[in-house]
Design an enzyme around this catalytic site. Sequence first.
Site, mmCIF file in Angstrom:
data_model
loop_
_atom_site.group_PDB
_atom_site.id
_atom_site.type_symbol
_atom_site.label_atom_id
_atom_site.label_comp_id
_atom_site.label_asym_id
_atom_site.label_seq_id
_atom_site.Cartn_x
_atom_site.Cartn_y
_atom_site.Cartn_z
ATOM 1 N N GLY A 191 0.925 -1.340 -0.133
ATOM 2 C CA GLY A 191 -0.096 0.059 -0.104
ATOM 3 C C GLY A 191 0.983 1.418 -0.006
ATOM 4 N N PHE A 192 0.084 2.331 -0.187
ATOM 5 C CA PHE A 192 0.911 3.657 -0.525
ATOM 6 C C PHE A 192 1.915 4.089 0.820
ATOM 7 C CE2 PHE A 192 -0.227 8.368 0.125
ATOM 8 C CZ PHE A 192 0.869 8.563 -0.167
ATOM 9 N N ILE A 193 1.320 4.044 1.949
ATOM 10 C CA ILE A 193 1.910 4.425 3.227
ATOM 11 C C ILE A 193 2.950 3.295 3.750
ATOM 12 C CG2 ILE A 193 1.897 5.136 5.718
ATOM 13 C CD1 ILE A 193 -0.793 6.419 4.834
ATOM 14 N N TYR B 8 -16.353 3.218 7.977
ATOM 15 C CA TYR B 8 -14.717 3.225 8.160
ATOM 16 C C TYR B 8 -14.147 3.589 9.132
ATOM 17 C CZ TYR B 8 -10.135 4.874 7.139
ATOM 18 O OH TYR B 8 -8.838 5.223 7.064
ATOM 19 N N LYS C 80 -12.270 2.198 12.857
ATOM 20 C CA LYS C 80 -10.828 2.480 13.224
ATOM 21 C C LYS C 80 -10.931 2.917 14.771
ATOM 22 C CE LYS C 80 -8.015 2.265 9.797
ATOM 23 N NZ LYS C 80 -6.812 1.697 9.994
#
Length: 337
Positions: A11-13, A153, A157
Amino acid sequence: MKKVFITGTAGFIGFHLAQHLLKEGFAVHGFDGITDYYDVRLKQRRHQMLLQNAHFKATQAMLEDKNAVDRAIDEFAPDVIVHLAAQAGVRYSLENPRAYLDANVIGTFNVMDAAKRHEVEHLLMASTSSVYGANTEMPFVETEKADTQLTIYAATKKANESMAHAYAHLYDLPTTMFRFFTVYGPWGRPDLALFKFVDTILEGRPIDIYNHGDMYRDFTYVDDLVHGIRLLIDAAPKWLEPSEPIPEGDSISPVAPYRVVNIGNSQKVRLLDFVDVIEAELGIKANRNYMDMQPGDVPATWANADLLQQLTGYKPQTDIRDGIAKFVTWFRDYYGK
């Protein structure tokens, strides 16, 4: 050599964090499901780049697969776990909420349980600025209540934060939750605003601007974010003594080695100003399609990052002009546009 297990390395991070740690000499084991939420070729390319380093290994499996999570963590025996993998996206959670429960609740529990079993030095897990939900007092501070989430979402979290606090308390598991604020930069996700705007403008199509552009975000450049995570690895929370007061501004729990930390640029940027910078960098005027606010969206996010600076001496500060320029350079190079 310290060993760090990172979920979400395709993934991106996670990709950027793995690169950062490998350059510093850590051994890294990545774990990623490489799902088709967006272009898997982008995810596969990120992993291919990481695998060029001899100190990086990876497991491709789903977080919900407890046996796969246990096997990967047992074999690697990490000192630290950084859990970044999740079903992301505020808007997609309106279409497929169950995917968020599977990945973000069950998957996170599997990671936490393995961290408990291995008694890792520090468990760090990604939360999101979306947990602040309908809060209007800004900039957002970690010590304020966050009980009004507006999407599944965000709710998953917040559930992660509560689960993590319980495990930190029950099993003496040092845990840091970090809340991200609108992360952007090279190798970004195609569903994020900057990627969509640049791609759409270059294609000559109109861009959708929600709430008629009257929205504000705390845009955080990805290198700043991962540097903050790297420094937090060394700042594991400890139990407070019964008579020890909580330091001013600290979110440390009085009953667990647990803390929540914002990682944001601490600057509120109007969406229309963000678009102006993109247009200037591309040298193209966008065809703007102004739209109403989408369900679950919030008009503004803005981080107070004082606690991050207090713990690490670091504060993100990349200007959006510099960050957008780096993204556009990467995008044009990667896609040949």
